[in-house]
Design a protein around this motif. Structure first.
Motif, PDB file in Angstrom:
ATOM      1  N   GLU A 135      28.051 -52.635  11.102  1.00 16.24           N
ATOM      2  CA  GLU A 135      28.696 -51.487  10.467  1.00 16.24           C
ATOM      3  C   GLU A 135      27.719 -50.538   9.775  1.00 16.24           C
ATOM      4  O   GLU A 135      28.089 -49.434   9.402  1.00 16.24           O
ATOM      5  CB  GLU A 135      29.765 -51.949   9.458  1.00 16.24           C
ATOM      6  CG  GLU A 135      31.067 -52.438  10.081  1.00 16.24           C
ATOM      7  CD  GLU A 135      30.975 -53.860  10.629  1.00 16.24           C
ATOM      8  OE1 GLU A 135      30.088 -54.626  10.202  1.00 16.24           O
ATOM      9  OE2 GLU A 135      31.796 -54.189  11.506  1.00 16.24           O
ATOM     10  N   LYS A 136      26.488 -50.931   9.586  1.00 20.44           N
ATOM     11  CA  LYS A 136      25.493 -50.067   8.940  1.00 20.44           C
ATOM     12  C   LYS A 136      24.984 -48.970   9.876  1.00 20.44           C
ATOM     13  O   LYS A 136      24.318 -48.050   9.431  1.00 20.44           O
ATOM     14  CB  LYS A 136      24.320 -50.909   8.431  1.00 20.44           C
ATOM     15  CG  LYS A 136      24.716 -51.837   7.298  1.00 20.44           C
ATOM     16  CD  LYS A 136      23.547 -52.650   6.835  1.00 20.44           C
ATOM     17  CE  LYS A 136      23.975 -53.625   5.749  1.00 20.44           C
ATOM     18  NZ  LYS A 136      22.896 -54.524   5.370  1.00 20.44           N
ATOM     19  N   ILE A 137      25.285 -49.072  11.167  1.00 20.53           N
ATOM     20  CA  ILE A 137      24.867 -48.053  12.136  1.00 20.53           C
ATOM     21  C   ILE A 137      25.758 -46.833  11.954  1.00 20.53           C
ATOM     22  O   ILE A 137      26.969 -46.904  12.113  1.00 20.53           O
ATOM     23  CB  ILE A 137      24.941 -48.598  13.577  1.00 20.53           C
ATOM     24  CG1 ILE A 137      24.013 -49.804  13.728  1.00 20.53           C
ATOM     25  CG2 ILE A 137      24.587 -47.508  14.585  1.00 20.53           C
ATOM     26  CD1 ILE A 137      24.166 -50.556  15.029  1.00 20.53           C
ATOM     27  N   LYS A 138      25.169 -45.690  11.616  1.00 24.84           N
ATOM     28  CA  LYS A 138      25.927 -44.480  11.284  1.00 24.84           C
ATOM     29  C   LYS A 138      26.096 -43.518  12.458  1.00 24.84           C
ATOM     30  O   LYS A 138      26.877 -42.588  12.370  1.00 24.84           O
ATOM     31  CB  LYS A 138      25.243 -43.726  10.130  1.00 24.84           C
ATOM     32  CG  LYS A 138      25.126 -44.541   8.860  1.00 24.84           C
ATOM     33  CD  LYS A 138      26.474 -44.827   8.262  1.00 24.84           C
ATOM     34  CE  LYS A 138      26.320 -45.600   6.961  1.00 24.84           C
ATOM     35  NZ  LYS A 138      27.532 -46.257   6.547  1.00 24.84           N
TER      36      LYS A 138
ATOM     37  N   ASP B  90      22.158 -52.892  31.211  1.00 26.67           N
ATOM     38  CA  ASP B  90      22.315 -51.552  30.646  1.00 26.67           C
ATOM     39  C   ASP B  90      23.791 -51.160  30.695  1.00 26.67           C
ATOM     40  O   ASP B  90      24.390 -51.114  31.770  1.00 26.67           O
ATOM     41  CB  ASP B  90      21.460 -50.558  31.435  1.00 26.67           C
ATOM     42  CG  ASP B  90      21.443 -49.183  30.801  1.00 26.67           C
ATOM     43  OD1 ASP B  90      21.649 -49.108  29.572  1.00 26.67           O
ATOM     44  OD2 ASP B  90      21.236 -48.190  31.533  1.00 26.67           O
ATOM     45  N   LEU B  91      24.388 -50.879  29.534  1.00 23.45           N
ATOM     46  CA  LEU B  91      25.806 -50.513  29.458  1.00 23.45           C
ATOM     47  C   LEU B  91      25.995 -49.013  29.224  1.00 23.45           C
ATOM     48  O   LEU B  91      27.131 -48.555  29.093  1.00 23.45           O
ATOM     49  CB  LEU B  91      26.503 -51.318  28.353  1.00 23.45           C
ATOM     50  CG  LEU B  91      26.449 -52.844  28.519  1.00 23.45           C
ATOM     51  CD1 LEU B  91      27.048 -53.536  27.317  1.00 23.45           C
ATOM     52  CD2 LEU B  91      27.152 -53.283  29.784  1.00 23.45           C
ATOM     53  N   GLY B  92      24.906 -48.254  29.142  1.00 20.12           N
ATOM     54  CA  GLY B  92      24.983 -46.808  29.006  1.00 20.12           C
ATOM     55  C   GLY B  92      25.305 -46.362  27.593  1.00 20.12           C
ATOM     56  O   GLY B  92      25.238 -47.114  26.632  1.00 20.12           O
ATOM     57  N   ILE B  93      25.691 -45.070  27.479  1.00 21.46           N
ATOM     58  CA  ILE B  93      26.020 -44.490  26.172  1.00 21.46           C
ATOM     59  C   ILE B  93      27.482 -44.791  25.857  1.00 21.46           C
ATOM     60  O   ILE B  93      28.380 -44.482  26.638  1.00 21.46           O
ATOM     61  CB  ILE B  93      25.751 -42.971  26.177  1.00 21.46           C
ATOM     62  CG1 ILE B  93      24.253 -42.727  26.395  1.00 21.46           C
ATOM     63  CG2 ILE B  93      26.222 -42.349  24.872  1.00 21.46           C
ATOM     64  CD1 ILE B  93      23.884 -41.277  26.567  1.00 21.46           C
ATOM     65  N   VAL B  94      27.692 -45.422  24.705  1.00 21.03           N
ATOM     66  CA  VAL B  94      29.017 -45.873  24.274  1.00 21.03           C
ATOM     67  C   VAL B  94      29.226 -45.428  22.831  1.00 21.03           C
ATOM     68  O   VAL B  94      28.258 -45.337  22.059  1.00 21.03           O
ATOM     69  CB  VAL B  94      29.102 -47.424  24.372  1.00 21.03           C
ATOM     70  CG1 VAL B  94      30.446 -47.951  23.947  1.00 21.03           C
ATOM     71  CG2 VAL B  94      28.762 -47.898  25.766  1.00 21.03           C
ATOM     72  N   SER B  95      30.478 -45.168  22.440  1.00 27.13           N
ATOM     73  CA  SER B  95      30.731 -44.832  21.037  1.00 27.13           C
ATOM     74  C   SER B  95      30.430 -46.057  20.168  1.00 27.13           C
ATOM     75  O   SER B  95      30.560 -47.196  20.610  1.00 27.13           O
ATOM     76  CB  SER B  95      32.176 -44.378  20.843  1.00 27.13           C
ATOM     77  OG  SER B  95      33.049 -45.492  20.925  1.00 27.13           O
ATOM     78  N   THR B  96      30.040 -45.804  18.934  1.00 28.18           N
ATOM     79  CA  THR B  96      29.670 -46.896  18.034  1.00 28.18           C
ATOM     80  C   THR B  96      30.860 -47.827  17.786  1.00 28.18           C
ATOM     81  O   THR B  96      30.711 -49.047  17.745  1.00 28.18           O
ATOM     82  CB  THR B  96      29.154 -46.328  16.703  1.00 28.18           C
ATOM     83  OG1 THR B  96      28.072 -45.440  16.993  1.00 28.18           O
ATOM     84  CG2 THR B  96      28.623 -47.417  15.798  1.00 28.18           C
TER      85      THR B  96
ATOM     86  N   LEU C  97      30.904 -51.791  18.525  1.00 26.69           N
ATOM     87  CA  LEU C  97      31.234 -52.793  17.498  1.00 26.69           C
ATOM     88  C   LEU C  97      32.372 -53.697  17.960  1.00 26.69           C
ATOM     89  O   LEU C  97      32.364 -54.901  17.715  1.00 26.69           O
ATOM     90  CB  LEU C  97      31.595 -52.097  16.182  1.00 26.69           C
ATOM     91  CG  LEU C  97      30.421 -51.539  15.390  1.00 26.69           C
ATOM     92  CD1 LEU C  97      30.915 -50.642  14.277  1.00 26.69           C
ATOM     93  CD2 LEU C  97      29.565 -52.653  14.835  1.00 26.69           C
ATOM     94  N   ARG C  98      33.379 -53.100  18.643  1.00 22.20           N
ATOM     95  CA  ARG C  98      34.506 -53.890  19.148  1.00 22.20           C
ATOM     96  C   ARG C  98      34.006 -54.893  20.189  1.00 22.20           C
ATOM     97  O   ARG C  98      34.386 -56.073  20.168  1.00 22.20           O
ATOM     98  CB  ARG C  98      35.580 -52.969  19.758  1.00 22.20           C
ATOM     99  CG  ARG C  98      36.864 -53.725  20.133  1.00 22.20           C
ATOM    100  CD  ARG C  98      37.834 -52.877  20.930  1.00 22.20           C
ATOM    101  NE  ARG C  98      37.263 -52.355  22.172  1.00 22.20           N
ATOM    102  CZ  ARG C  98      36.997 -53.108  23.257  1.00 22.20           C
ATOM    103  NH1 ARG C  98      37.215 -54.407  23.238  1.00 22.20           N
ATOM    104  NH2 ARG C  98      36.484 -52.559  24.330  1.00 22.20           N
ATOM    105  N   MET C  99      33.108 -54.445  21.075  1.00 23.28           N
ATOM    106  CA  MET C  99      32.543 -55.346  22.090  1.00 23.28           C
ATOM    107  C   MET C  99      31.764 -56.487  21.423  1.00 23.28           C
ATOM    108  O   MET C  99      31.848 -57.635  21.842  1.00 23.28           O
ATOM    109  CB  MET C  99      31.627 -54.571  23.039  1.00 23.28           C
ATOM    110  CG  MET C  99      32.356 -53.608  23.961  1.00 23.28           C
ATOM    111  SD  MET C  99      31.232 -52.525  24.854  1.00 23.28           S
ATOM    112  CE  MET C  99      30.497 -53.655  26.002  1.00 23.28           C
ATOM    113  N   ALA C 100      31.027 -56.149  20.382  1.00 24.44           N
ATOM    114  CA  ALA C 100      30.237 -57.158  19.666  1.00 24.44           C
ATOM    115  C   ALA C 100      31.151 -58.208  19.044  1.00 24.44           C
ATOM    116  O   ALA C 100      30.871 -59.411  19.114  1.00 24.44           O
ATOM    117  CB  ALA C 100      29.381 -56.491  18.598  1.00 24.44           C
TER     118      ALA C 100
END
Length: 161
Positions: free
Chosen positions: A5-8, A21-27, A31-34
């Motif tokens: 969650e510290k990633i802004k 490589d999963l490409g460009i994804v929204s943060t 986080l949901r995938m993690a």
């Protein structure tokens, strides 16, 4: 390193747990995938946009952080010089033990000071013993200066390669 969650950033360049490589994804999606995979989302660098992030197993991530901290501390402290004492007329088995001990210290990145304390007129035998030990340690260290013979001891310093 910044994690979870510290990633802004709004978007991240995501790499999977196995390096895919999963490409460009929204943060939020990252986080949901993690959370679904029960791993951490770790930002590798803040210098680029979008920042590269990776899904990392929590235990391996902590282990990697500890290893990095340990390396930093070791580099900060610098090299130590450890003393190994032996006698001029040392038994062969004891000599091998001292040699292994010196090899272990040198491969760990520290210097070794070989000291032979003299009794009576042992200076020549002591010097020969240290010369032999320095020759035997050539594969993992090199002698810093010449062998110093003072009144009561013979000393040689061996630095790691």
């Amino acid at each position: 390193m910044i994690a979870n969650e510290k990633i802004k950033a709004a978007e991240v360049l995501l790499t999977g747990v196995n390096g895919e490589d999963l490409g460009i994804v929204s943060t939020k999606e990252a986080l949901r995938m993690a959370k679904d995979l029960k791993v951490d989302l770790v930002c590798l660098s803040l210098s680029s946009s979008p920042p590269p992030c990776k899904l990392v197993d929590q235990t391996s991530h902590k282990k990697q952080l500890n290893q990095e901290k340990q390396k930093e501390r070791k580099a900060e402290k610098g090299m130590k010089t450890k003393e190994i004492r032996l006698s001029a007329y040392i038994e062969e088995h004891d000599y091998d033990t001292k040699k292994r001990q010196a090899e272990r210290i040198l491969t760990a990145g520290d210097a070794v000071e070989l000291v032979v304390r003299l009794e009576k007129k042992e200076s020549q035998a002591a010097k020969e013993r240290i010369e032999q030990l320095v020759r035997d340690l050539k594969h993992c260290g090199m002698q810093e200066k010449g062998i110093q013979v003072s009144g009561k001891q013979v000393v040689a310093v061996v630095k790691p390669l």
